[in-house]
Scaffold this active site. Structure first.
Site, PDB file in Angstrom:
ATOM      1  N   ASN A  51      -5.376   1.528   4.961  1.00  0.00           N
ATOM      2  CA  ASN A  51      -6.042   0.251   5.264  1.00  0.00           C
ATOM      3  C   ASN A  51      -5.318  -0.457   6.400  1.00  0.00           C
ATOM      4  O   ASN A  51      -4.142  -0.192   6.622  1.00  0.00           O
ATOM      5  CB  ASN A  51      -6.004  -0.641   4.015  1.00  0.00           C
ATOM      6  CG  ASN A  51      -6.757  -0.023   2.854  1.00  0.00           C
ATOM      7  OD1 ASN A  51      -7.843   0.471   3.025  1.00  0.00           O
ATOM      8  ND2 ASN A  51      -6.150  -0.035   1.683  1.00  0.00           N
ATOM      9  N   ARG A  69       5.305  -4.642   4.191  1.00  0.00           N
ATOM     10  CA  ARG A  69       4.360  -3.561   4.527  1.00  0.00           C
ATOM     11  C   ARG A  69       2.965  -4.019   4.135  1.00  0.00           C
ATOM     12  O   ARG A  69       2.452  -3.667   3.098  1.00  0.00           O
ATOM     13  CB  ARG A  69       4.781  -2.279   3.785  1.00  0.00           C
ATOM     14  CG  ARG A  69       4.209  -1.006   4.287  1.00  0.00           C
ATOM     15  CD  ARG A  69       2.732  -0.806   3.916  1.00  0.00           C
ATOM     16  NE  ARG A  69       2.465  -0.320   2.596  1.00  0.00           N
ATOM     17  CZ  ARG A  69       1.466  -0.775   1.819  1.00  0.00           C
ATOM     18  NH1 ARG A  69       0.670  -1.749   2.198  1.00  0.00           N
ATOM     19  NH2 ARG A  69       1.279  -0.271   0.616  1.00  0.00           N
ATOM     20  N   ASP A  94       1.672  -1.940  -7.452  1.00  0.00           N
ATOM     21  CA  ASP A  94       0.267  -1.584  -7.221  1.00  0.00           C
ATOM     22  C   ASP A  94       0.125  -0.461  -6.193  1.00  0.00           C
ATOM     23  O   ASP A  94      -0.727   0.414  -6.336  1.00  0.00           O
ATOM     24  CB  ASP A  94      -0.465  -2.840  -6.742  1.00  0.00           C
ATOM     25  CG  ASP A  94      -1.950  -2.629  -6.594  1.00  0.00           C
ATOM     26  OD1 ASP A  94      -2.537  -1.960  -7.454  1.00  0.00           O
ATOM     27  OD2 ASP A  94      -2.517  -3.154  -5.622  1.00  0.00           O
ATOM     28  N   ASP A  95       0.951  -0.490  -5.164  1.00  0.00           N
ATOM     29  CA  ASP A  95       0.818   0.509  -4.093  1.00  0.00           C
ATOM     30  C   ASP A  95       1.232   1.896  -4.573  1.00  0.00           C
ATOM     31  O   ASP A  95       0.685   2.906  -4.129  1.00  0.00           O
ATOM     32  CB  ASP A  95       1.642   0.079  -2.874  1.00  0.00           C
ATOM     33  CG  ASP A  95       1.159  -1.267  -2.370  1.00  0.00           C
ATOM     34  OD1 ASP A  95       0.018  -1.343  -1.919  1.00  0.00           O
ATOM     35  OD2 ASP A  95       1.913  -2.256  -2.505  1.00  0.00           O
ATOM     36  N   TYR A 149     -10.917  -9.295   1.069  1.00  0.00           N
ATOM     37  CA  TYR A 149     -10.020  -8.155   0.845  1.00  0.00           C
ATOM     38  C   TYR A 149     -10.055  -7.290   2.099  1.00  0.00           C
ATOM     39  O   TYR A 149     -10.499  -7.735   3.160  1.00  0.00           O
ATOM     40  CB  TYR A 149     -10.512  -7.446  -0.434  1.00  0.00           C
ATOM     41  CG  TYR A 149      -9.549  -6.473  -1.046  1.00  0.00           C
ATOM     42  CD1 TYR A 149      -8.244  -6.849  -1.345  1.00  0.00           C
ATOM     43  CD2 TYR A 149      -9.946  -5.177  -1.358  1.00  0.00           C
ATOM     44  CE1 TYR A 149      -7.362  -5.944  -1.932  1.00  0.00           C
ATOM     45  CE2 TYR A 149      -9.071  -4.272  -1.945  1.00  0.00           C
ATOM     46  CZ  TYR A 149      -7.776  -4.661  -2.220  1.00  0.00           C
ATOM     47  OH  TYR A 149      -6.908  -3.772  -2.789  1.00  0.00           O
ATOM     48  N   GLU A 200       3.468  -6.047  -4.648  1.00  0.00           N
ATOM     49  CA  GLU A 200       2.433  -5.670  -3.689  1.00  0.00           C
ATOM     50  C   GLU A 200       2.973  -5.670  -2.271  1.00  0.00           C
ATOM     51  O   GLU A 200       3.594  -6.649  -1.826  1.00  0.00           O
ATOM     52  CB  GLU A 200       1.279  -6.691  -3.801  1.00  0.00           C
ATOM     53  CG  GLU A 200       0.023  -6.282  -3.087  1.00  0.00           C
ATOM     54  CD  GLU A 200      -0.679  -5.080  -3.728  1.00  0.00           C
ATOM     55  OE1 GLU A 200      -0.894  -5.096  -4.947  1.00  0.00           O
ATOM     56  OE2 GLU A 200      -0.988  -4.119  -2.980  1.00  0.00           O
ATOM     57  N   ASP A 201       2.759  -4.583  -1.598  1.00  0.00           N
ATOM     58  CA  ASP A 201       3.041  -4.478  -0.157  1.00  0.00           C
ATOM     59  C   ASP A 201       4.498  -4.779   0.206  1.00  0.00           C
ATOM     60  O   ASP A 201       4.790  -5.430   1.224  1.00  0.00           O
ATOM     61  CB  ASP A 201       2.042  -5.323   0.646  1.00  0.00           C
ATOM     62  CG  ASP A 201       0.641  -4.695   0.612  1.00  0.00           C
ATOM     63  OD1 ASP A 201       0.425  -3.731  -0.157  1.00  0.00           O
ATOM     64  OD2 ASP A 201      -0.233  -5.157   1.353  1.00  0.00           O
ATOM     65  N   LYS A 245      -5.610 -10.433  -3.724  1.00  0.00           N
ATOM     66  CA  LYS A 245      -5.551  -9.589  -4.938  1.00  0.00           C
ATOM     67  C   LYS A 245      -5.903 -10.424  -6.166  1.00  0.00           C
ATOM     68  O   LYS A 245      -6.610  -9.966  -7.064  1.00  0.00           O
ATOM     69  CB  LYS A 245      -4.146  -8.988  -5.103  1.00  0.00           C
ATOM     70  CG  LYS A 245      -3.771  -7.971  -4.030  1.00  0.00           C
ATOM     71  CD  LYS A 245      -4.169  -6.555  -4.410  1.00  0.00           C
ATOM     72  CE  LYS A 245      -3.873  -5.565  -3.285  1.00  0.00           C
ATOM     73  NZ  LYS A 245      -4.354  -4.216  -3.560  1.00  0.00           N
TER      74      LYS A 245
HETATM   75  N1  LIG Z   1      -6.548   2.719  -0.632  1.00  0.00           N
HETATM   76  C1  LIG Z   1      -5.627   2.101  -1.322  1.00  0.00           C
HETATM   77  O1  LIG Z   1      -5.866   1.627  -2.449  1.00  0.00           O
HETATM   78  C2  LIG Z   1      -4.251   1.965  -0.771  1.00  0.00           C
HETATM   79  C3  LIG Z   1      -3.977   2.302   0.518  1.00  0.00           C
HETATM   80  N2  LIG Z   1      -2.698   2.181   1.002  1.00  0.00           N
HETATM   81  C4  LIG Z   1      -2.517   2.453   2.417  1.00  0.00           C
HETATM   82  O2  LIG Z   1      -1.670   3.563   2.590  1.00  0.00           O
HETATM   83  C5  LIG Z   1      -0.917   3.392   3.773  1.00  0.00           C
HETATM   84  C6  LIG Z   1       0.541   3.697   3.457  1.00  0.00           C
HETATM   85  O3  LIG Z   1       1.013   2.834   2.469  1.00  0.00           O
HETATM   86  P1  LIG Z   1       2.407   3.145   1.748  1.00  0.00           P
HETATM   87  O4  LIG Z   1       2.438   4.509   1.233  1.00  0.00           O
HETATM   88  O5  LIG Z   1       2.650   2.047   0.807  1.00  0.00           O
HETATM   89  O6  LIG Z   1       3.397   3.008   2.991  1.00  0.00           O
HETATM   90  P2  LIG Z   1       4.831   3.654   3.169  1.00  0.00           P
HETATM   91  O7  LIG Z   1       5.440   2.938   4.300  1.00  0.00           O
HETATM   92  O8  LIG Z   1       5.537   3.688   1.874  1.00  0.00           O
HETATM   93  O9  LIG Z   1       4.521   5.184   3.587  1.00  0.00           O
HETATM   94  C7  LIG Z   1       3.939   5.541   4.782  1.00  0.00           C
HETATM   95  C8  LIG Z   1       4.124   7.001   4.950  1.00  0.00           C
HETATM   96  O10 LIG Z   1       3.414   7.418   6.112  1.00  0.00           O
HETATM   97  C9  LIG Z   1       4.282   8.250   6.877  1.00  0.00           C
HETATM   98  N3  LIG Z   1       3.917   8.266   8.289  1.00  0.00           N
HETATM   99  C10 LIG Z   1       4.090   7.312   9.215  1.00  0.00           C
HETATM  100  N4  LIG Z   1       3.660   7.740  10.403  1.00  0.00           N
HETATM  101  C11 LIG Z   1       3.233   9.010  10.232  1.00  0.00           C
HETATM  102  C12 LIG Z   1       2.699   9.986  11.079  1.00  0.00           C
HETATM  103  N5  LIG Z   1       2.509   9.756  12.363  1.00  0.00           N
HETATM  104  N6  LIG Z   1       2.375  11.187  10.550  1.00  0.00           N
HETATM  105  C13 LIG Z   1       2.564  11.444   9.244  1.00  0.00           C
HETATM  106  N7  LIG Z   1       3.058  10.544   8.382  1.00  0.00           N
HETATM  107  C14 LIG Z   1       3.399   9.340   8.877  1.00  0.00           C
HETATM  108  C15 LIG Z   1       5.653   7.679   6.649  1.00  0.00           C
HETATM  109  O11 LIG Z   1       6.631   8.644   7.042  1.00  0.00           O
HETATM  110  P3  LIG Z   1       8.204   8.425   6.835  1.00  0.00           P
HETATM  111  O12 LIG Z   1       8.413   8.589   5.361  1.00  0.00           O
HETATM  112  O13 LIG Z   1       8.786   9.523   7.642  1.00  0.00           O
HETATM  113  O14 LIG Z   1       8.506   7.062   7.340  1.00  0.00           O
HETATM  114  C16 LIG Z   1       5.593   7.412   5.162  1.00  0.00           C
HETATM  115  O15 LIG Z   1       5.888   8.569   4.435  1.00  0.00           O
HETATM  116  C17 LIG Z   1      -1.180   1.974   4.260  1.00  0.00           C
HETATM  117  O16 LIG Z   1      -2.100   2.023   5.329  1.00  0.00           O
HETATM  118  C18 LIG Z   1      -1.821   1.298   3.092  1.00  0.00           C
HETATM  119  O17 LIG Z   1      -2.776   0.334   3.477  1.00  0.00           O
HETATM  120  C19 LIG Z   1      -1.658   1.783   0.218  1.00  0.00           C
HETATM  121  C20 LIG Z   1      -1.873   1.414  -1.070  1.00  0.00           C
HETATM  122  C21 LIG Z   1      -3.208   1.410  -1.642  1.00  0.00           C
HETATM  123  C1  LIG Z   2      -5.032  -1.602  -0.994  1.00  0.00           C
HETATM  124  C2  LIG Z   2      -3.612  -1.821  -0.884  1.00  0.00           C
HETATM  125  O1  LIG Z   2      -2.963  -2.214  -1.836  1.00  0.00           O
HETATM  126  C3  LIG Z   2      -2.944  -1.555   0.363  1.00  0.00           C
HETATM  127  O2  LIG Z   2      -3.568  -1.057   1.301  1.00  0.00           O
HETATM  128  O3  LIG Z   2      -1.751  -1.863   0.438  1.00  0.00           O
HETATM  129 MG   LIG Z   3      -1.089  -2.962  -1.294  1.00  0.00          MG
END
Ligand SMILES: NC(=O)C1=CN([C@@H]2O[C@H](COP(=O)(O)OP(=O)(O)OC[C@H]3O[C@@H](n4cnc5c(N)ncnc54)[C@H](OP(=O)(O)O)[C@@H]3O)[C@@H](O)[C@H]2O)C=CC1
Ligand SMILES: CC(=O)C(=O)O
Ligand SMILES: [Mg+2]
Length: 552
Positions: free
Chosen positions: A409, A157, A269-270, A104, A246-247, A175
């Site tokens: 991540n 993503r 999941d995200d 993972y 997912e992703d 997963k």
């Molecule tokens: N710990 C966990 O269980 C999980 C962690 N994650 C992690 O979260 C992260 C984001 O995932 P997710 O939300 O799905 O991705 P998205 O692409 O949906 O969202 C990313 C967000 O980050 C913003 N962003 C990008 N660059 C910047 C910056 N320089 N400053 C501020 N904001 C910025 C984007 O802005 P804009 O809207 O303007 O493009 C967007 O709003 C990933 O790294 C993922 O691995 C995700 C799911 C689970």
């Molecule tokens: C953990 C997870 O689902 C992610 O980083 O996208």
């Molecule tokens: Mg994910």
């Protein structure tokens, strides 16, 4: 002759002796007993000595630990899964804490980046734009007919690594390994799927070894019709199958969740799993440091799937504690790639609009922290190091115990490291991260932060949904999962600095989550089976243990 050879190579209804060795679901390797070797015709095909499973685990661990890189360890485990599924799940069950960072995050991210180079054998089902109109027939090629859970990605993503096209398949595979390892979902019930709709990753498109579709991503109606075809193909082929998205890129993820959540049994999941684990972290943090959820002011870095997913669930949780929706939303603030989300910003995506408050726009995250004085910062942006020293020092200045969740991540994309979180807040931060960090020793104090990762949630929720045959997956199920998870954090965990239980407890915790989720399914009238007398026993009866079956 050629025909004979081919017909022998076709998988027969009754496994032949060689299938027992080469089908990973059947294979026991050197653990086949004398009686089984007699009955199945295996003498001579194995060395004469017979090993116990414990001896096999010892050998596997020796080989695993001899690998000098994490990617090599990943490849070793992937090969073990292809060779002997039971032994693979046994070593995962026995050494989960050691192996979780390999199967993972973070190593699975590297494995996806290198997927087309390290590829040995396919796992799961690949459907692509090339197969349009044939998805249902393709699903019939999958040998297991009783599929209870699908994890599907389109690779857009992958963690914080962006568009990896068909190479994103490592994520559904990882997963689903966790579904089995953390919640005991039978491996034959699990199906990883990649829907290959092209990639906008030019480097991949130009890689001679790339084996996905080499066109740009399909968008719009054509994309939606491929997803629709897949969802319908699942309904045609299987019964009561949970589909976990997912992703996916957020350009599609929110719309697809809205379209399917009340039509089939599905969740994202995200958006939803992450929300649940973050809410659990908030609940546990309140138990750890005192205080109420409704008194928190949370500033998110990132307003995408994870960010607004968490925001939406926290709003629901605050409403449960007596706030109006408007009051609850006012406690959640977001920054995205363009800065603080405020009312004056034009053309905001729909998922951001509820959080556009009347406030002065701030372009810079540190300025937003200074202006808003949040009690918590939550990093879900994929932007490494965005929680800089000045940001964390400002959080420590305004809060006795600042909440710092760096959830992005893999590790290299985390908004800050554990060491930075503690060092720049005088050790006062309540810290959690999406990927694991080693314990930190600071001025004689050791901190062992917990992993705020949806892996604590989706296996248990999935087990509850599968066991109860729930028609849909609801927000109440995720909120319940948060409460159960937070309740499992002990004083001892708090003392070592963690707001999550240790990974060694994840199986036990997942089963408790599953029982609570199934209860919600029954209460909401969504279950497809009669309510059992003892929910805990009922859930347990669905749990797979990685032990060899006897063939005689
Ligand atoms: N710990 C966990 O269980 C999980 C962690 N994650 C992690 O979260 C992260 C984001 O995932 P997710 O939300 O799905 O991705 P998205 O692409 O949906 O969202 C990313 C967000 O980050 C913003 N962003 C990008 N660059 C910047 C910056 N320089 N400053 C501020 N904001 C910025 C984007 O802005 P804009 O809207 O303007 O493009 C967007 O709003 C990933 O790294 C993922 O691995 C995700 C799911 C689970
Ligand atoms: C953990 C997870 O689902 C992610 O980083 O996208
Ligand atoms: Mg994910």
């Amino acid at each position: 002759m050629a025909h004979d050879l081919n017909s022998r190579l076709t998988y027969p209804n009754t496994p032949s002796n060689i299938n027992y060795l080469y089908d990973p679901a059947l294979n026991k390797g050197t653990a086949f007993t004398r009686e089984e070797r007699d009955a199945l015709g295996l003498w001579g095909l194995l060395p004469p000595g017979i090993n116990t499973m414990s001896e096999q685990v010892l050998r596997a661990m020796g080989n695993y630990r001899r690998k000098t890189s994490d990617l090599e360890k990943y490849i070793f485990l992937a090969a073990l899964q292809d060779r002997n599924q039971t032994l693979y799940y046994r070593v995962l069950a026995d050494y989960l804490e050691e192996m979780m960072p390999i199967i993972y995050t973070p190593t699975v991210g590297l494995a996806c980046q290198e997927y087309v180079h390290i590829f040995r054998r396919p796992k799961g089902i690949f459907v692509s734009s090339r197969n349009k109109g044939k998805f249902s027939r393709i699903l019939k090629n999958w040998p297991n007919k009783d599929v209870r859970v699908i994890v599907i990605t389109d690779g857009e993503r992958i963690l914080g690594l962006g568009d990896l096209g068909v190479a994103g398949m490592g994520i559904p595979v990882g997963k689903l390994s966790l579904y089995t390892a953390c919640a005991g979902i039978h491996p034959s019930w699990c199906l990883p799927v990649t829907i290959d709709v092209g990639t906008n990753n030019v480097k991949l498109q130009n890689d001679p070894l790339y084996f996905g579709m080499r066109h740009d991503r399909i968008r719009g109606e054509a994309y939606d019709s491929l997803i629709e075809e897949f969802i319908m193909a699942v309904q045609d082929n299987f019964h009561h199958t949970l589909i976990q998205f997912e992703d996916f890129g957020n350009i599609n993820a929110f719309r697809l969740l809205g379209r399917y959540r009340n039509r089939v049994c599905t969740f994202n999941d995200d958006i939803q799993g992450t929300a649940s684990v973050a809410l659990a972290g908030m609940y546990a943090a309140m138990r750890m440091i005192g205080g109420k959820l409704v008194d928190q002011k949370i500033l998110f870095l990132g307003a995408g799937e994870a960010g607004t997913g968490i925001g939406d669930l926290i709003v629901k949780a605050m409403m449960d504690e007596g706030l109006s929706q408007e009051e609850a939303r006012e406690r959640c603030w977001f920054t995205d790639s363009k800065g603080l989300i405020v009312k004056s910003r034009q053309k905001l995506a729909a998922h951001k609009v509820p959080y556009a408050h009347e406030f002065e726009y701030q372009a810079d995250f540190l300025d937003a922290v200074k202006a808003l004085k949040p009690t918590a910062v939550v990093g879900v942006s994929g932007q490494a190091k965005a929680f800089s020293q000045p940001v964390l020092e400002e959080m420590a200045r305004c809060n006795e115990r600042p909440l710092v969740f760096a959830l992005s991540n893999p590790t290299a994309n985390a908004e800050c490291t554990a060491l930075e979180a503690y060092a720049w807040t005088d050790g006062r931060a309540v810290f959690a991260s999406g990927s694991p960090f080693e314990p930190v020793n600071l001025r004689g104090v050791t901190y062992e932060p917990g992993q705020g990762n949806n892996a604590y949630i989706f296996p248990g929720v999935g087990l509850g949904v599968i066991a109860s045959r729930a028609k849909h997956v609801t927000d109440e199920m995720f909120m319940t999962a948060s409460r159960v998870l937070a309740g499992e954090v002990s004083q001892e965990d708090f003392e070592r600095g963690s707001i999550y239980p240790p990974l060694v407890k994840i199986r036990e915790v997942s089963i408790k989550i599953a029982a609570a989720v199934a209860e919600v399914a029954f209460d909401q009238g969504l279950a497809g089976v009669p309510r059992p007398d003892d929910l805990r026993d009922f859930i347990q009866s669905h749990v797979y243990e990685p032990n060899y079956q006897s063939y005689v």
